[in-house]
Design an enzyme around this catalytic site. Sequence first.
Site, PDB file in Angstrom:
ATOM      1  N   TRP A  21     -18.364  11.823  10.396  1.00 38.74           N
ATOM      2  CA  TRP A  21     -18.989  10.524  10.726  1.00 38.74           C
ATOM      3  C   TRP A  21     -20.510  10.600  10.556  1.00 38.74           C
ATOM      4  O   TRP A  21     -21.116  11.597  10.968  1.00 38.74           O
ATOM      5  CB  TRP A  21     -18.654  10.115  12.162  1.00 38.74           C
ATOM      6  CG  TRP A  21     -19.271   8.815  12.585  1.00 38.74           C
ATOM      7  CD1 TRP A  21     -19.144   7.609  11.964  1.00 38.74           C
ATOM      8  CD2 TRP A  21     -20.107   8.601  13.731  1.00 38.74           C
ATOM      9  NE1 TRP A  21     -19.852   6.654  12.662  1.00 38.74           N
ATOM     10  CE2 TRP A  21     -20.444   7.233  13.750  1.00 38.74           C
ATOM     11  CE3 TRP A  21     -20.582   9.426  14.758  1.00 38.74           C
ATOM     12  CZ2 TRP A  21     -21.247   6.672  14.744  1.00 38.74           C
ATOM     13  CZ3 TRP A  21     -21.378   8.866  15.748  1.00 38.74           C
ATOM     14  CH2 TRP A  21     -21.706   7.506  15.739  1.00 38.74           C
ATOM     15  N   TYR A  54     -15.538   5.493   7.859  1.00 40.54           N
ATOM     16  CA  TYR A  54     -16.732   6.320   7.677  1.00 40.54           C
ATOM     17  C   TYR A  54     -17.285   6.121   6.264  1.00 40.54           C
ATOM     18  O   TYR A  54     -16.621   6.437   5.276  1.00 40.54           O
ATOM     19  CB  TYR A  54     -16.433   7.811   7.928  1.00 40.54           C
ATOM     20  CG  TYR A  54     -16.011   8.129   9.354  1.00 40.54           C
ATOM     21  CD1 TYR A  54     -16.121   7.186  10.381  1.00 40.54           C
ATOM     22  CD2 TYR A  54     -15.501   9.379   9.700  1.00 40.54           C
ATOM     23  CE1 TYR A  54     -15.727   7.469  11.683  1.00 40.54           C
ATOM     24  CE2 TYR A  54     -15.108   9.678  11.005  1.00 40.54           C
ATOM     25  CZ  TYR A  54     -15.226   8.705  11.985  1.00 40.54           C
ATOM     26  OH  TYR A  54     -14.834   8.995  13.278  1.00 40.54           O
ATOM     27  N   PRO A 212     -19.543  15.697  21.158  1.00 40.75           N
ATOM     28  CA  PRO A 212     -19.746  16.647  22.262  1.00 40.75           C
ATOM     29  C   PRO A 212     -21.238  16.846  22.570  1.00 40.75           C
ATOM     30  O   PRO A 212     -21.592  17.241  23.676  1.00 40.75           O
ATOM     31  CB  PRO A 212     -19.118  17.950  21.746  1.00 40.75           C
ATOM     32  CG  PRO A 212     -19.086  17.810  20.256  1.00 40.75           C
ATOM     33  CD  PRO A 212     -18.896  16.345  19.989  1.00 40.75           C
ATOM     34  N   GLN A 294     -27.192  24.313  12.047  1.00 42.24           N
ATOM     35  CA  GLN A 294     -26.632  23.588  13.200  1.00 42.24           C
ATOM     36  C   GLN A 294     -25.190  24.033  13.463  1.00 42.24           C
ATOM     37  O   GLN A 294     -24.802  24.334  14.594  1.00 42.24           O
ATOM     38  CB  GLN A 294     -26.631  22.084  12.940  1.00 42.24           C
ATOM     39  CG  GLN A 294     -28.002  21.442  12.881  1.00 42.24           C
ATOM     40  CD  GLN A 294     -27.913  19.952  12.558  1.00 42.24           C
ATOM     41  OE1 GLN A 294     -26.829  19.435  12.249  1.00 42.24           O
ATOM     42  NE2 GLN A 294     -29.037  19.266  12.623  1.00 42.24           N
TER      43      GLN A 294
HETATM   44  P1  NDP Z   1     -22.240  15.472  17.922  1.00 40.45           P
HETATM   45  O1  NDP Z   1     -22.451  14.776  19.224  1.00 40.45           O
HETATM   46  O2  NDP Z   1     -22.029  16.932  17.964  1.00 40.45           O
HETATM   47  O3  NDP Z   1     -23.497  15.120  16.983  1.00 40.45           O
HETATM   48  C1  NDP Z   1     -23.614  15.752  15.735  1.00 40.45           C
HETATM   49  C2  NDP Z   1     -25.008  15.500  15.152  1.00 40.45           C
HETATM   50  O4  NDP Z   1     -26.022  16.052  16.015  1.00 40.45           O
HETATM   51  C3  NDP Z   1     -25.170  16.237  13.835  1.00 40.45           C
HETATM   52  O5  NDP Z   1     -24.667  15.490  12.751  1.00 40.45           O
HETATM   53  C4  NDP Z   1     -26.675  16.451  13.773  1.00 40.45           C
HETATM   54  O6  NDP Z   1     -27.281  15.221  13.380  1.00 40.45           O
HETATM   55  C5  NDP Z   1     -26.991  16.755  15.246  1.00 40.45           C
HETATM   56  N1  NDP Z   1     -26.833  18.184  15.585  1.00 40.45           N
HETATM   57  C6  NDP Z   1     -25.667  18.892  15.663  1.00 40.45           C
HETATM   58  N2  NDP Z   1     -25.900  20.157  16.027  1.00 40.45           N
HETATM   59  C7  NDP Z   1     -27.211  20.278  16.214  1.00 40.45           C
HETATM   60  C8  NDP Z   1     -28.040  21.371  16.589  1.00 40.45           C
HETATM   61  N3  NDP Z   1     -27.514  22.564  16.864  1.00 40.45           N
HETATM   62  N4  NDP Z   1     -29.377  21.152  16.684  1.00 40.45           N
HETATM   63  C9  NDP Z   1     -29.922  19.935  16.398  1.00 40.45           C
HETATM   64  N5  NDP Z   1     -29.186  18.869  16.031  1.00 40.45           N
HETATM   65  C10 NDP Z   1     -27.824  19.028  15.926  1.00 40.45           C
HETATM   66  O7  NDP Z   1     -20.983  14.884  17.165  1.00 40.45           O
HETATM   67  P2  NDP Z   1     -20.765  13.509  16.328  1.00 40.45           P
HETATM   68  O8  NDP Z   1     -21.352  12.349  17.038  1.00 40.45           O
HETATM   69  O9  NDP Z   1     -21.185  13.752  14.925  1.00 40.45           O
HETATM   70  O10 NDP Z   1     -19.186  13.391  16.405  1.00 40.45           O
HETATM   71  C11 NDP Z   1     -18.380  14.436  15.860  1.00 40.45           C
HETATM   72  C12 NDP Z   1     -17.202  13.860  15.113  1.00 40.45           C
HETATM   73  O11 NDP Z   1     -16.393  13.109  16.005  1.00 40.45           O
HETATM   74  C13 NDP Z   1     -17.540  12.873  13.977  1.00 40.45           C
HETATM   75  O12 NDP Z   1     -17.894  13.504  12.776  1.00 40.45           O
HETATM   76  C14 NDP Z   1     -16.228  12.146  13.843  1.00 40.45           C
HETATM   77  O13 NDP Z   1     -15.312  12.916  13.096  1.00 40.45           O
HETATM   78  C15 NDP Z   1     -15.761  12.045  15.305  1.00 40.45           C
HETATM   79  N6  NDP Z   1     -16.114  10.746  15.904  1.00 40.45           N
HETATM   80  C16 NDP Z   1     -15.100   9.911  16.284  1.00 40.45           C
HETATM   81  C17 NDP Z   1     -15.341   8.677  16.840  1.00 40.45           C
HETATM   82  C18 NDP Z   1     -14.215   7.806  17.238  1.00 40.45           C
HETATM   83  O14 NDP Z   1     -14.422   6.632  17.567  1.00 40.45           O
HETATM   84  N7  NDP Z   1     -12.991   8.292  17.230  1.00 40.45           N
HETATM   85  C19 NDP Z   1     -16.727   8.195  17.041  1.00 40.45           C
HETATM   86  C20 NDP Z   1     -17.732   9.161  16.659  1.00 40.45           C
HETATM   87  C21 NDP Z   1     -17.422  10.383  16.123  1.00 40.45           C
HETATM   88  P3  NDP Z   1     -28.734  15.091  12.710  1.00 40.45           P
HETATM   89  O15 NDP Z   1     -29.055  16.381  12.015  1.00 40.45           O
HETATM   90  O16 NDP Z   1     -28.614  13.948  11.769  1.00 40.45           O
HETATM   91  O17 NDP Z   1     -29.678  14.760  13.825  1.00 40.45           O
END
Ligand code: NDP
Length: 329
Positions: A21, A54, A212, A294
Amino acid sequence: MEYRRLGRSGLQLSVLSFGSWVTFHGQVEDRTADELMGIAYEKGINFFDNAETYANGESELMMGRVLKKKNWDRTSYIVSSKAYFGSRDKPVPNQTGLSRKHLVEACHEALRRLQLDYLDLYFCHRPDPNVPIEEVVWTMHTLIQQGKALYWGTSQWSAAEIMEAHKVAQQYCLIGPVMEQPQYNMFERFKMEQDYLPVFRSVGLGTTIWSPLAAGFLSGKYLNGIPKDSRFAMPGYEWLVKRWLQEERIGKTKKLASLASRLGVSLPALAIAWTIRDAATTTTAILGATHREQLLENLKALEVLPILTAEVLEEIERILQNKPVLDLQ
Ligand code: NDP
């Protein structure tokens, strides 16, 4: 890697998984998607999460290209899709929702985009009050009977809505939902720690939890403003800034960051480990990442898990002050 059973099903998912996503097509090209999925798979991740909506299907197309190129044994990994929001900019009636027409067509489109013969997991991405629950359950059952999906579930449904689906499944001897995909993190606890408790106990429920890190907020990188190359800086995601960059949450996250450094671990690893601490409720936490650093950092959650002692968990509760109060009647 640790593997956990998806609810009462026989399927085993890695406790950390990987999703696309925002990132796939929106932030990363095929090369990075290939690198990230490669790292994930090598580290034992066996579940890759996706959805029709997505990047309007582009995310599934990208994952499909990577999977084809990788040529991994199809029996070694699990792929999902989700239907509800549609994959078109200006949807006309029947291109969204949970009608039989849309669920079947969205499944066919996802299979074509992912270049797969079947989806392992197929989710109803939101509840749809305009469609009879009997129609939803019959359709998902039929798709499983046809071999187009292996397990079905829900995302962001209430416990009452999930139980309604089970009632229909029992009534007609159909396959009911085995999993739910809720948001779960240190600031979003109601569904996992309160609403779903009776469902876990009665019919069982696997959970593939999302965000998470609260969309990255719990990595701690937003404590001194919004970095230019981050999700919160992207046009169209101002709602995330509004949701997460609140004074109280920033204050608590600062305290969590100092706890993490006292424990000698990173904040993102601590925050992710916290979401998978209870094997009876969380099956897998879906990670998101835009860079290999990350993903590698977040995978360290597995090493942090054993240090989440009762004392550490208690200290986290003292900081958060948001544990759902259980109504024990
Ligand atoms: P997270 O809350 O883990 O956020 C991930 C984002 O945080 C990354 O893409 C990056 O974004 C940033 N990040 C991750 N790790 C680090 C780090 N170590 N240090 C700094 N920045 C970091 O998860 P998501 O919100 O991406 O959700 C995970 C998955 O869950 C999605 O891909 C999707 O498959 C699913 N999902 C499902 C939903 C539903 O309605 N069923 C809704 C939302 C998600 P950046 O680098 O751009 O800042």
